[in-house]
Enzyme design. Structure first.
Site: not given
Ligand SMILES: O=C(O)CCC(=O)N[C@@H](CCC(=O)O)C(=O)O
Ligand SMILES: [Zn+2]
Length: 350
Positions: A70, A73, A166, A229
């Protein structure tokens, strides 16, 4: 092949982030460099760099570390660029084959999460269903780079790792947490111990297949993969990188072959029990913008409505992660989790 010293710095290893954002390409014949300690650095594509120690054998680990899937980030992107610099200068020894990936470069340039589509929803072949999307060729290129890299890796599962870094849109009850993809393979104790060493406070276990980068490398490349995260989204230059010290130290320890520090407790564990999927633009998510990830809700709380669809908390306590009503219809607007620390840690494979 010339050494970076012979060519004079800077080259793409000195500031890989700046080089990448500027659209830099090595001159023809200069894609591979010999850096300090005999490390060979090979520029493979925009934002994709392979680093190899001078000797490799059947036990050498292969590690993929990525950031910027992303584009907004930024902190992990900065950390990763410093790791490249330190390996190339000799300040950080390299003991593994290492693939460095800066993910969505066009989104980084415009400080946004993505241009057309969330790159982290396009892996495991999903990009082929959205061929017009700006992100589709990048997802395909990252899949190919990972597959090529791991095709030359030792076959032992413990020898293949992927750490995808991330930061999150919201604050979190657990400032730093990890997500593990669901492939059906047993959970790895080595992964949990590494997450402990990285000072990760909580681990979220997915229970369904996904289209994320870490899901792709786990399922297709046989890697022990996680998404980290590490804090909140901030623009380039506005990150307090000291807040990322635990993960930074653990990544550096992994790539240099050093020992972890066993003075932290194992992370708490939460398992996904449901997903709130956005059905339409009518979605109402009853979670305010300042509610942190992992906030708990009591049984009976109505969290979402979208046409006929309702999400009401069923367990005594459920926590919400990544609530986001602004995603495109069809995508995840929130994950619901319950705590499973005891049973998960007790069942970890050795
Ligand atoms: O803060 C958020 O709402 C999204 C943060 C983020 O990019 N998280 C990843 C997690 C990946 C996963 O679910 O394994 C995403 O949403 O892609
Ligand atoms: Zn992310």
């Amino acid at each position: 092949m010339t050494s970076s010293a012979e060519r004079g710095m800077p080259d793409f290893t000195g500031d890989f982030l700046a080089f990448t954002l500027a659209g830099g390409r090595p001159a023809a014949g200069q894609e591979a460099l010999i850096c300090a300690n005999g490390v060979r650095a090979t520029w493979l594509d925009d934002g994709i760099l392979r680093l190899e120690p001078s000797t490799i054998d059947g036990t050498t680990r292969s590690v993929l570390v990525s950031a910027g899937i992303h584009g907004d980030e930024t902190a992990p992107i900065e950390l990763l660029s410093f790791i490249v610099r330190d390996i190339a200068s000799g300040a950080l020894p390299l003991a593994c084959r290492l693939l460095i990936v800066l993910g969505n470069i066009d989104a980084m340039r415009t400080s946004c999460r993505y241009v057309d589509d969330d790159l982290n929803r396009l892996f495991t072949g999903k990009h082929a269903q959205l061929p017009q999307s700006h992100e589709a060729p990048r997802a395909a290129a990252l899949e190919k780079a990972a597959s090529d890299f791991f095709a030359h890796a030792a076959s032992d599962a413990g020898a293949r790792w992927h750490i995808d870094m991330h930061t999150a849109i919201r604050a979190s009850v657990f400032e730093q947490f990890a997500l593990l993809p669901h492939t059906g393979a047993p959970l790895s104790r080595a992964m949990f111990e590494w997450l402990r060493d990285a000072r990760i406070a909580a681990v979220l276990l997915h229970t369904a297949k996904g289209n994320t980068y870490s899901h792709f490398t786990a399922e297709t490349c046989g890697a022990q993969a996680c998404t980290l995260e590490l804090g909140k989204v901030r623009p380039f230059g506005q990150n307090d990188l000291t807040r990322f010290a635990g993960a930074d130290r653990a990544v550096r320890q992994m790539v240099s072959g050093g020992e972890g520090v066993e003075d932290a407790s194992m992370p708490r564990v939460f398992t996904v029990i449901d997903q709130i999927t956005k059905q339409s633009d009518q979605l109402e998510l009853h979670v305010a913008a300042d509610v942190p990830n992992f906030t708990a809700f009591a049984k009976g709380t109505l969290l979402a409505r979208d046409g006929e669809y309702r999400y009401t908390v069923r367990h005594d306590e459920e926590r919400i992660v990544f609530p986001n009503p602004s995603v495109k219809p069809g995508l995840r607007a929130g994950l619901m989790v319950v705590e499973t620390t005891q049973q998960t840690l007790a069942a970890l494979a050795g």
